[in-house]
Design an enzyme around this catalytic site. Sequence first.
Site, PDB file in Angstrom:
ATOM      1  N   LYS A  92       0.842  -1.212   0.000  1.00 40.09           N
ATOM      2  CA  LYS A  92       0.000   0.000   0.000  1.00 40.09           C
ATOM      3  C   LYS A  92       0.874   1.259   0.000  1.00 40.09           C
ATOM      4  O   LYS A  92       0.685   2.168  -0.804  1.00 40.09           O
ATOM      5  CB  LYS A  92      -0.930   0.024   1.230  1.00 40.09           C
ATOM      6  CG  LYS A  92      -1.891  -1.144   1.309  1.00 40.09           C
ATOM      7  CD  LYS A  92      -2.822  -1.034   2.499  1.00 40.09           C
ATOM      8  CE  LYS A  92      -2.158  -1.161   3.861  1.00 40.09           C
ATOM      9  NZ  LYS A  92      -1.556  -2.485   4.124  1.00 40.09           N
TER      10      LYS A  92
ATOM     11  N   ARG B 232     -10.255   1.723   7.506  1.00 42.49           N
ATOM     12  CA  ARG B 232      -9.917   0.340   7.853  1.00 42.49           C
ATOM     13  C   ARG B 232     -11.040  -0.376   8.579  1.00 42.49           C
ATOM     14  O   ARG B 232     -10.884  -1.554   8.933  1.00 42.49           O
ATOM     15  CB  ARG B 232      -8.707   0.360   8.777  1.00 42.49           C
ATOM     16  CG  ARG B 232      -7.457  -0.236   8.166  1.00 42.49           C
ATOM     17  CD  ARG B 232      -6.388  -0.016   9.181  1.00 42.49           C
ATOM     18  NE  ARG B 232      -5.248  -0.831   9.100  1.00 42.49           N
ATOM     19  CZ  ARG B 232      -4.098  -0.429   8.553  1.00 42.49           C
ATOM     20  NH1 ARG B 232      -4.008   0.708   7.932  1.00 42.49           N
ATOM     21  NH2 ARG B 232      -3.059  -1.207   8.632  1.00 42.49           N
TER      22      ARG B 232
ATOM     23  N   ARG C 219      11.852  -6.498   5.777  1.00 44.32           N
ATOM     24  CA  ARG C 219      11.936  -5.088   6.164  1.00 44.32           C
ATOM     25  C   ARG C 219      12.343  -4.976   7.636  1.00 44.32           C
ATOM     26  O   ARG C 219      13.083  -4.075   8.020  1.00 44.32           O
ATOM     27  CB  ARG C 219      10.587  -4.387   5.939  1.00 44.32           C
ATOM     28  CG  ARG C 219      10.665  -2.892   6.246  1.00 44.32           C
ATOM     29  CD  ARG C 219       9.377  -2.159   5.899  1.00 44.32           C
ATOM     30  NE  ARG C 219       8.278  -2.567   6.747  1.00 44.32           N
ATOM     31  CZ  ARG C 219       7.012  -2.214   6.566  1.00 44.32           C
ATOM     32  NH1 ARG C 219       6.675  -1.445   5.547  1.00 44.32           N
ATOM     33  NH2 ARG C 219       6.070  -2.621   7.385  1.00 44.32           N
TER      34      ARG C 219
ATOM     35  N   ARG D 234      10.323  -1.374  11.186  1.00 40.58           N
ATOM     36  CA  ARG D 234       9.338  -0.755  12.057  1.00 40.58           C
ATOM     37  C   ARG D 234       9.182  -1.628  13.279  1.00 40.58           C
ATOM     38  O   ARG D 234       9.369  -2.839  13.210  1.00 40.58           O
ATOM     39  CB  ARG D 234       7.988  -0.665  11.321  1.00 40.58           C
ATOM     40  CG  ARG D 234       7.915   0.555  10.451  1.00 40.58           C
ATOM     41  CD  ARG D 234       6.673   0.649   9.628  1.00 40.58           C
ATOM     42  NE  ARG D 234       5.501  -0.084  10.067  1.00 40.58           N
ATOM     43  CZ  ARG D 234       4.424  -0.245   9.308  1.00 40.58           C
ATOM     44  NH1 ARG D 234       4.366   0.276   8.113  1.00 40.58           N
ATOM     45  NH2 ARG D 234       3.398  -0.935   9.765  1.00 40.58           N
TER      46      ARG D 234
ATOM     47  N   ARG E 200      -1.405  -8.398  12.913  1.00 40.69           N
ATOM     48  CA  ARG E 200      -1.883  -7.372  11.971  1.00 40.69           C
ATOM     49  C   ARG E 200      -2.668  -8.040  10.844  1.00 40.69           C
ATOM     50  O   ARG E 200      -3.685  -7.518  10.391  1.00 40.69           O
ATOM     51  CB  ARG E 200      -0.694  -6.581  11.405  1.00 40.69           C
ATOM     52  CG  ARG E 200      -0.161  -5.515  12.372  1.00 40.69           C
ATOM     53  CD  ARG E 200       1.285  -5.144  12.107  1.00 40.69           C
ATOM     54  NE  ARG E 200       1.550  -4.619  10.795  1.00 40.69           N
ATOM     55  CZ  ARG E 200       2.765  -4.604  10.220  1.00 40.69           C
ATOM     56  NH1 ARG E 200       3.814  -5.104  10.872  1.00 40.69           N
ATOM     57  NH2 ARG E 200       2.932  -4.101   9.039  1.00 40.69           N
TER      58      ARG E 200
HETATM   59  P1  AP5 Z   1       4.728  -1.622   2.048  1.00 36.88           P
HETATM   60  O1  AP5 Z   1       4.548  -0.777   0.833  1.00 36.88           O
HETATM   61  O2  AP5 Z   1       5.230  -0.977   3.285  1.00 36.88           O
HETATM   62  O3  AP5 Z   1       3.369  -2.399   2.361  1.00 36.88           O
HETATM   63  P2  AP5 Z   1       2.103  -1.920   3.165  1.00 36.88           P
HETATM   64  O4  AP5 Z   1       0.931  -2.603   2.546  1.00 36.88           O
HETATM   65  O5  AP5 Z   1       2.081  -0.422   3.238  1.00 36.88           O
HETATM   66  O6  AP5 Z   1       2.424  -2.592   4.551  1.00 36.88           O
HETATM   67  P3  AP5 Z   1       2.460  -1.996   6.020  1.00 36.88           P
HETATM   68  O7  AP5 Z   1       3.418  -2.798   6.778  1.00 36.88           O
HETATM   69  O8  AP5 Z   1       2.609  -0.519   6.026  1.00 36.88           O
HETATM   70  O9  AP5 Z   1       0.977  -2.370   6.400  1.00 36.88           O
HETATM   71  P4  AP5 Z   1       0.113  -2.163   7.620  1.00 36.88           P
HETATM   72  O10 AP5 Z   1      -1.209  -2.112   6.974  1.00 36.88           O
HETATM   73  O11 AP5 Z   1       0.278  -3.197   8.654  1.00 36.88           O
HETATM   74  O12 AP5 Z   1       0.685  -0.824   8.287  1.00 36.88           O
HETATM   75  P5  AP5 Z   1       0.123   0.648   8.516  1.00 36.88           P
HETATM   76  O13 AP5 Z   1       1.279   1.553   8.616  1.00 36.88           O
HETATM   77  O14 AP5 Z   1      -0.960   0.971   7.572  1.00 36.88           O
HETATM   78  O15 AP5 Z   1       5.663  -2.854   1.663  1.00 36.88           O
HETATM   79  C1  AP5 Z   1       6.080  -3.780   2.629  1.00 36.88           C
HETATM   80  C2  AP5 Z   1       7.506  -4.252   2.317  1.00 36.88           C
HETATM   81  O16 AP5 Z   1       7.504  -4.961   1.082  1.00 36.88           O
HETATM   82  C3  AP5 Z   1       8.498  -3.103   2.123  1.00 36.88           C
HETATM   83  O17 AP5 Z   1       9.737  -3.488   2.635  1.00 36.88           O
HETATM   84  C4  AP5 Z   1       8.557  -2.907   0.602  1.00 36.88           C
HETATM   85  O18 AP5 Z   1       9.773  -2.373   0.181  1.00 36.88           O
HETATM   86  C5  AP5 Z   1       8.357  -4.333   0.118  1.00 36.88           C
HETATM   87  N1  AP5 Z   1       7.626  -4.373  -1.170  1.00 36.88           N
HETATM   88  C6  AP5 Z   1       6.589  -3.584  -1.568  1.00 36.88           C
HETATM   89  N2  AP5 Z   1       6.166  -3.926  -2.781  1.00 36.88           N
HETATM   90  C7  AP5 Z   1       6.929  -4.988  -3.177  1.00 36.88           C
HETATM   91  C8  AP5 Z   1       6.953  -5.814  -4.356  1.00 36.88           C
HETATM   92  N3  AP5 Z   1       6.117  -5.622  -5.370  1.00 36.88           N
HETATM   93  N4  AP5 Z   1       7.850  -6.819  -4.377  1.00 36.88           N
HETATM   94  C9  AP5 Z   1       8.713  -7.048  -3.348  1.00 36.88           C
HETATM   95  N5  AP5 Z   1       8.753  -6.290  -2.222  1.00 36.88           N
HETATM   96  C10 AP5 Z   1       7.855  -5.277  -2.137  1.00 36.88           C
HETATM   97  O19 AP5 Z   1      -0.521   0.513   9.977  1.00 36.88           O
HETATM   98  C11 AP5 Z   1       0.282   0.253  11.111  1.00 36.88           C
HETATM   99  C12 AP5 Z   1      -0.597   0.314  12.358  1.00 36.88           C
HETATM  100  O20 AP5 Z   1      -1.139   1.645  12.505  1.00 36.88           O
HETATM  101  C13 AP5 Z   1      -1.811  -0.613  12.351  1.00 36.88           C
HETATM  102  O21 AP5 Z   1      -1.465  -1.896  12.803  1.00 36.88           O
HETATM  103  C14 AP5 Z   1      -2.731   0.131  13.324  1.00 36.88           C
HETATM  104  O22 AP5 Z   1      -2.352  -0.104  14.650  1.00 36.88           O
HETATM  105  C15 AP5 Z   1      -2.457   1.580  13.019  1.00 36.88           C
HETATM  106  N6  AP5 Z   1      -3.365   2.140  11.991  1.00 36.88           N
HETATM  107  C16 AP5 Z   1      -3.012   2.650  10.774  1.00 36.88           C
HETATM  108  N7  AP5 Z   1      -4.102   3.062  10.111  1.00 36.88           N
HETATM  109  C17 AP5 Z   1      -5.155   2.807  10.911  1.00 36.88           C
HETATM  110  C18 AP5 Z   1      -6.561   2.979  10.766  1.00 36.88           C
HETATM  111  N8  AP5 Z   1      -7.090   3.503   9.656  1.00 36.88           N
HETATM  112  N9  AP5 Z   1      -7.358   2.600  11.788  1.00 36.88           N
HETATM  113  C19 AP5 Z   1      -6.853   2.090  12.933  1.00 36.88           C
HETATM  114  N10 AP5 Z   1      -5.533   1.877  13.130  1.00 36.88           N
HETATM  115  C20 AP5 Z   1      -4.703   2.236  12.130  1.00 36.88           C
HETATM  116 MG    MG Z   2       2.226   0.991   4.815  1.00 37.86          MG
END
Ligand code: AP5
Ligand code: MG
Length: 183
Positions: free
Chosen positions: A8, A83, A122, A129, A140
């Site tokens: 994402k 979400r 990562r 992270r 998650r």
């Molecule tokens: P990346 O692009 O970081 O993937 P992502 O889908 O963004 O994964 P996240 O780890 O950010 O997801 P998340 O949903 O758990 O975290 P968020 O910050 O939203 O890619 C991942 C890895 O893969 C990277 O190393 C990248 O380089 C690699 N990669 C990418 N594409 C690739 C490809 N094609 N091939 C190979 N490698 C690749 O949320 C974190 C926390 O915040 C949640 O757990 C929650 O506690 C809170 N939170 C955030 N938003 C909300 C909300 N709306 N409501 C409530 N709590 C929330």
């Molecule tokens: Mg992310």
Amino acid sequence: MGPPGVGKGTQAERLGNYFSIIHLSSGAILRNEISKRTELGIKAKQFMDVGKLVPDDLLLNMMENRLVQKDCTKGYILDGFPRTIRQAEGLEQILINQDQELRGAINLFADEDALIQRLILRGQSSRRRSDDTPDVIKNRQRVYWQQTAPLLDFYRSRKQLLKVNGLGSIEIITQRIIDVLNE
Ligand code: AP5
Ligand code: MG
């Protein structure tokens, strides 16, 4: 939208550059609040550390304050928000108030095991992270299927869901997203 690790953040950043609009990641905004030790950051940390969702009221308030700012008037790409159904309903209301429309909800999908591997990698890199540990990654993912996946039907029933395969090279996936947006 899509499970943890599906790309994402990676894709939203690239699409933001492509369309010259801002990329807003709810997770990144929360991590910034934590690093500044704000009241919101302190509250959010206890949920994020264990891979649980931060409560809807906190998120809706935070995103509403962000989305009414001037740099959002010509559009934006959301990453990680909404979400829950309640957040999606809140977003609908924000859009109505701002006289804006949702272009589409992009659903990146991929095999879960490949995603765990991405996040573990990562977790071993300099971009690690605190929530990239195997137990928290699994939590998650569970939370995604229980609380966020119902949103797929929410957007499908509104004919706004755009499904995109999240496996492949980063560049190919960006092109797939641009293609579905142009269809
Ligand atoms: P990346 O692009 O970081 O993937 P992502 O889908 O963004 O994964 P996240 O780890 O950010 O997801 P998340 O949903 O758990 O975290 P968020 O910050 O939203 O890619 C991942 C890895 O893969 C990277 O190393 C990248 O380089 C690699 N990669 C990418 N594409 C690739 C490809 N094609 N091939 C190979 N490698 C690749 O949320 C974190 C926390 O915040 C949640 O757990 C929650 O506690 C809170 N939170 C955030 N938003 C909300 C909300 N709306 N409501 C409530 N709590 C929330
Ligand atoms: Mg992310």
